[in-house]
Enzyme design. Sequence first.
Site, PDB file in Angstrom:
ATOM      1  N   GLU A 170      42.688  50.603  33.683  1.00  0.00           N
ATOM      2  CA  GLU A 170      44.087  50.903  33.966  1.00  0.00           C
ATOM      3  C   GLU A 170      44.498  52.244  33.365  1.00  0.00           C
ATOM      4  O   GLU A 170      45.368  52.328  32.496  1.00  0.00           O
ATOM      5  CB  GLU A 170      44.963  49.746  33.499  1.00  0.00           C
ATOM      6  CG  GLU A 170      44.677  48.473  34.284  1.00  0.00           C
ATOM      7  CD  GLU A 170      45.526  47.296  33.866  1.00  0.00           C
ATOM      8  OE1 GLU A 170      46.445  47.488  33.045  1.00  0.00           O
ATOM      9  OE2 GLU A 170      45.277  46.187  34.345  1.00  0.00           O
ATOM     10  N   PRO A 191      47.588  54.546  26.278  1.00  0.00           N
ATOM     11  CA  PRO A 191      47.594  53.210  25.664  1.00  0.00           C
ATOM     12  C   PRO A 191      47.448  52.075  26.672  1.00  0.00           C
ATOM     13  O   PRO A 191      47.918  52.159  27.812  1.00  0.00           O
ATOM     14  CB  PRO A 191      48.965  53.168  24.983  1.00  0.00           C
ATOM     15  CG  PRO A 191      49.338  54.595  24.763  1.00  0.00           C
ATOM     16  CD  PRO A 191      48.779  55.338  25.936  1.00  0.00           C
ATOM     17  N   ASN A 192      46.789  51.005  26.232  1.00  0.00           N
ATOM     18  CA  ASN A 192      46.629  49.809  27.052  1.00  0.00           C
ATOM     19  C   ASN A 192      46.556  48.594  26.141  1.00  0.00           C
ATOM     20  O   ASN A 192      46.235  48.725  24.955  1.00  0.00           O
ATOM     21  CB  ASN A 192      45.373  49.922  27.922  1.00  0.00           C
ATOM     22  CG  ASN A 192      45.365  48.918  29.055  1.00  0.00           C
ATOM     23  OD1 ASN A 192      44.913  47.796  28.893  1.00  0.00           O
ATOM     24  ND2 ASN A 192      45.882  49.323  30.205  1.00  0.00           N
ATOM     25  N   HIS A 411      49.653  30.667  38.715  1.00  0.00           N
ATOM     26  CA  HIS A 411      49.320  31.777  37.824  1.00  0.00           C
ATOM     27  C   HIS A 411      48.696  31.235  36.552  1.00  0.00           C
ATOM     28  O   HIS A 411      49.247  30.349  35.905  1.00  0.00           O
ATOM     29  CB  HIS A 411      50.571  32.582  37.477  1.00  0.00           C
ATOM     30  CG  HIS A 411      50.295  33.758  36.589  1.00  0.00           C
ATOM     31  ND1 HIS A 411      50.962  33.986  35.405  1.00  0.00           N
ATOM     32  CD2 HIS A 411      49.398  34.771  36.702  1.00  0.00           C
ATOM     33  CE1 HIS A 411      50.503  35.097  34.842  1.00  0.00           C
ATOM     34  NE2 HIS A 411      49.539  35.576  35.601  1.00  0.00           N
ATOM     35  N   HIS A 412      47.514  31.762  36.210  1.00  0.00           N
ATOM     36  CA  HIS A 412      46.823  31.405  34.972  1.00  0.00           C
ATOM     37  C   HIS A 412      46.615  32.667  34.150  1.00  0.00           C
ATOM     38  O   HIS A 412      45.705  33.451  34.435  1.00  0.00           O
ATOM     39  CB  HIS A 412      45.447  30.786  35.270  1.00  0.00           C
ATOM     40  CG  HIS A 412      45.502  29.416  35.853  1.00  0.00           C
ATOM     41  ND1 HIS A 412      44.401  28.816  36.429  1.00  0.00           N
ATOM     42  CD2 HIS A 412      46.527  28.517  35.953  1.00  0.00           C
ATOM     43  CE1 HIS A 412      44.736  27.601  36.863  1.00  0.00           C
ATOM     44  NE2 HIS A 412      46.021  27.415  36.591  1.00  0.00           N
ATOM     45  N   GLU A 413      47.451  32.904  33.174  1.00  0.00           N
ATOM     46  CA  GLU A 413      47.219  34.006  32.239  1.00  0.00           C
ATOM     47  C   GLU A 413      46.434  33.461  31.056  1.00  0.00           C
ATOM     48  O   GLU A 413      46.920  32.603  30.323  1.00  0.00           O
ATOM     49  CB  GLU A 413      48.532  34.627  31.777  1.00  0.00           C
ATOM     50  CG  GLU A 413      48.361  35.715  30.718  1.00  0.00           C
ATOM     51  CD  GLU A 413      47.378  36.787  31.138  1.00  0.00           C
ATOM     52  OE1 GLU A 413      46.316  36.918  30.488  1.00  0.00           O
ATOM     53  OE2 GLU A 413      47.650  37.486  32.140  1.00  0.00           O
ATOM     54  N   HIS A 481      42.987  39.302  37.771  1.00  0.00           N
ATOM     55  CA  HIS A 481      43.512  40.539  37.205  1.00  0.00           C
ATOM     56  C   HIS A 481      42.868  40.809  35.840  1.00  0.00           C
ATOM     57  O   HIS A 481      42.517  39.885  35.112  1.00  0.00           O
ATOM     58  CB  HIS A 481      45.024  40.469  37.064  1.00  0.00           C
ATOM     59  CG  HIS A 481      45.741  40.694  38.355  1.00  0.00           C
ATOM     60  ND1 HIS A 481      46.812  41.558  38.472  1.00  0.00           N
ATOM     61  CD2 HIS A 481      45.530  40.194  39.600  1.00  0.00           C
ATOM     62  CE1 HIS A 481      47.242  41.563  39.728  1.00  0.00           C
ATOM     63  NE2 HIS A 481      46.479  40.733  40.430  1.00  0.00           N
ATOM     64  N   GLU A 500      42.486  43.020  40.469  1.00  0.00           N
ATOM     65  CA  GLU A 500      43.325  44.146  40.054  1.00  0.00           C
ATOM     66  C   GLU A 500      42.389  45.273  39.645  1.00  0.00           C
ATOM     67  O   GLU A 500      42.040  46.113  40.443  1.00  0.00           O
ATOM     68  CB  GLU A 500      44.236  43.739  38.911  1.00  0.00           C
ATOM     69  CG  GLU A 500      45.239  44.811  38.522  1.00  0.00           C
ATOM     70  CD  GLU A 500      46.001  44.430  37.274  1.00  0.00           C
ATOM     71  OE1 GLU A 500      47.179  44.799  37.180  1.00  0.00           O
ATOM     72  OE2 GLU A 500      45.425  43.794  36.374  1.00  0.00           O
ATOM     73  N   GLU A 506      52.611  47.625  39.133  1.00  0.00           N
ATOM     74  CA  GLU A 506      53.347  47.325  37.905  1.00  0.00           C
ATOM     75  C   GLU A 506      53.561  48.561  37.040  1.00  0.00           C
ATOM     76  O   GLU A 506      54.561  48.670  36.325  1.00  0.00           O
ATOM     77  CB  GLU A 506      52.625  46.238  37.110  1.00  0.00           C
ATOM     78  CG  GLU A 506      51.252  46.645  36.595  1.00  0.00           C
ATOM     79  CD  GLU A 506      50.541  45.511  35.863  1.00  0.00           C
ATOM     80  OE1 GLU A 506      51.155  44.446  35.678  1.00  0.00           O
ATOM     81  OE2 GLU A 506      49.380  45.696  35.480  1.00  0.00           O
TER      82      GLU A 506
END
Length: 698
Positions: A170, A191-192, A411-413, A481, A500, A506
């Site tokens: 990213e 930054p990430n 959604h599974h984060e 993602h 992703e 985003e």
Amino acid sequence: MKQIILAVMVFAATTIQAQKISSPDKNFEMTFALSTKGEPTYALTYKNKPVIKTSKLGIDTKDVAPMLDGFTIDKTETATFDETWQPVWGEEKTIRNHYNELAVTLSQKAENGRYIRIRFRLFNDGLGFRYEFPLQENLTYFVIKEERTQFALAGDHKAFWLPGDYDTQEYSTVTSKLSEVRGLMDTAITPNASQTPFSPTGLQTPLMMKSDDGLYINIHEAALVEYSCMSLNLDDKNMVLESWLTPDAIGNKGYMQAPWQSPWRTIVVSDKAGDILLSRMIYNLNEPTAYEDTSWIKPVKYCGVWWEMITGKSTWAYADVPSVKLGETDFNALTPNGKHAANTAHVKEYIDFAAAHGLDAVLVEGWNVGWEDWFGKSKDYVFDFVTPYPDFDVKELHRYAASKGIKMIMHHETSGAVRNYERWIDKAYQYMVDNGYNAVKSGYVGDIIPRGEYHYGQWMVNHYLYAVKKAAEYKIMVNAHEAVRPTGLARTYPNLIGNESARGTEYESFGGNNPDHTTILPFTRLMGGPMDYTPGIFQTKISAYNPDNNSFVHTTLAKQLALYVTMYSPLQMAADLPETYKKHLDAFQFIEDVAVDWDQTWVLEAEPGDYITMARKAKGKEEWYLGAITDENTREATFTFEFLPKGKTYTATIYADGKDASYDNNPQSYTVKKVKVNSKTKLKQKLATSGGCAISVK
């Protein structure tokens, strides 16, 4: 399916040092040879132009003798293969898989005759090769210290590159000469949530380049299975790229057990930029579909409770408290913060919108307990994936969505707590089945647990595929993602309908993507598979949703429409809020109409970093969709319609930038008009700064 296989085996004496093969169309020639030290080497030309100069091959090992030199040629085998196959979903209804092959078996006499095989496949669009480790007495288990695959370039090419990193892709793409990478690396690393850069000249794949003499060159990998993800390290004095594998927590880069093989190393080349976008070589280097029944795998157009949280208008968390513990915190006793978006009434509004406008599904993020203190905590037991917040009625929403003909996307984060996800995965998937969910968006934000592992190491590569194959047992489609970048595995496991693995929409809320971003991604990130880019943002000023966020989307509204054509995915989101779309229903009509599965694709004009104009025919329909996008410069896009059936006239609806449109000052200026077109029609359309044009033809 048409299939022709012709194989010829040649037993070569050890004094034979060179073998050559050509592509079926004779444009490519690949030469394999051993150096005087017995080092495997290869070289590649395209139309007599050097692409890869003589480059070394080999595997450096930790616990057994290296597989780098001292080789002799035991035998060579050649073959020709030609077939056509049908993907479950894709940019074409059928794909041709046509190549000439050379397999070279090499032995190391000093290691008791231990042998490996290097297999080369030369297509009309490029070269793929891999290392194979047959089962043998003197080679069973071994640990990879580093893979030593070289790509010796023929010049200091223009490159479209990302900083080499074990944990994220990213970053914004940097466009520069390769010789300039070192000087630009510090500013390229931004930054990430999780990042591990590894070298001042480290680069990620897919790496897109353009030579001074007009060759477009793309380096990547195919069929990444039970192996570490490959990046590249640049020797900027000699213009040599060398493979650089992602290590594990103790520095090892791969654990191998024969018989096995490496992923394919891929080099796609053409003198036309559009040919790079049309290459299917990476898919062809993957195995055929692993599932007998694929009827449950369906391309999806969806909206969802997501963008309003990304912008800061709403929250994932149900309450504003500093700490929660699953199994201990009573979420019914918490005071709601009033901004939790994943509540039953609000989700029904999204379901109503989807049903009214022909969408297939609704994604909901923030539905499950635990979001109050999930981010950046290196916390193992964050989510259980089966417990909803008090204001989210799973069964009622299942009933309501089903009554409207709408599917729900779970959604599974994981928050990087991968061990915890695997602990819950069967229960989580069964919970989805029980409540009518047939697709999941999984996330891996943050540093990986077990601690010390990286997003792109062998352990995580194995996990991502485990999750996809496990999902197939429950007939669930996966959109992963923050996972490893795709390498064509969706051919084998077509329930992997999205990834992703790059800066998506985003980031428009986090400061913005560069105007050239989406003119580069199809040449880089999309080479190995589709991206869940989440286009369709009509309200480009983020402050309209969150007064504290001054970011803006770096495109015009018309370009957002064009992305549905130029950014291929069988999973396309209408990412903005329903109330915004209702103000622009004439423009939203294109999102309603545009297909997500295709019979054929044409590239009308393209140049990485500058512009792309494409046309596609909808799967099984007499409908065509065209999209044109540009970078920060205005340009005139040219649309030709030679792909239309001759002798017929069609109605084209053109969604274009307004005369006064610009991405930074007037992004919502657009026009909609209808014209008649046939196979002889040529249209020219002005694109605004970071603008676009979308056309539907019926």
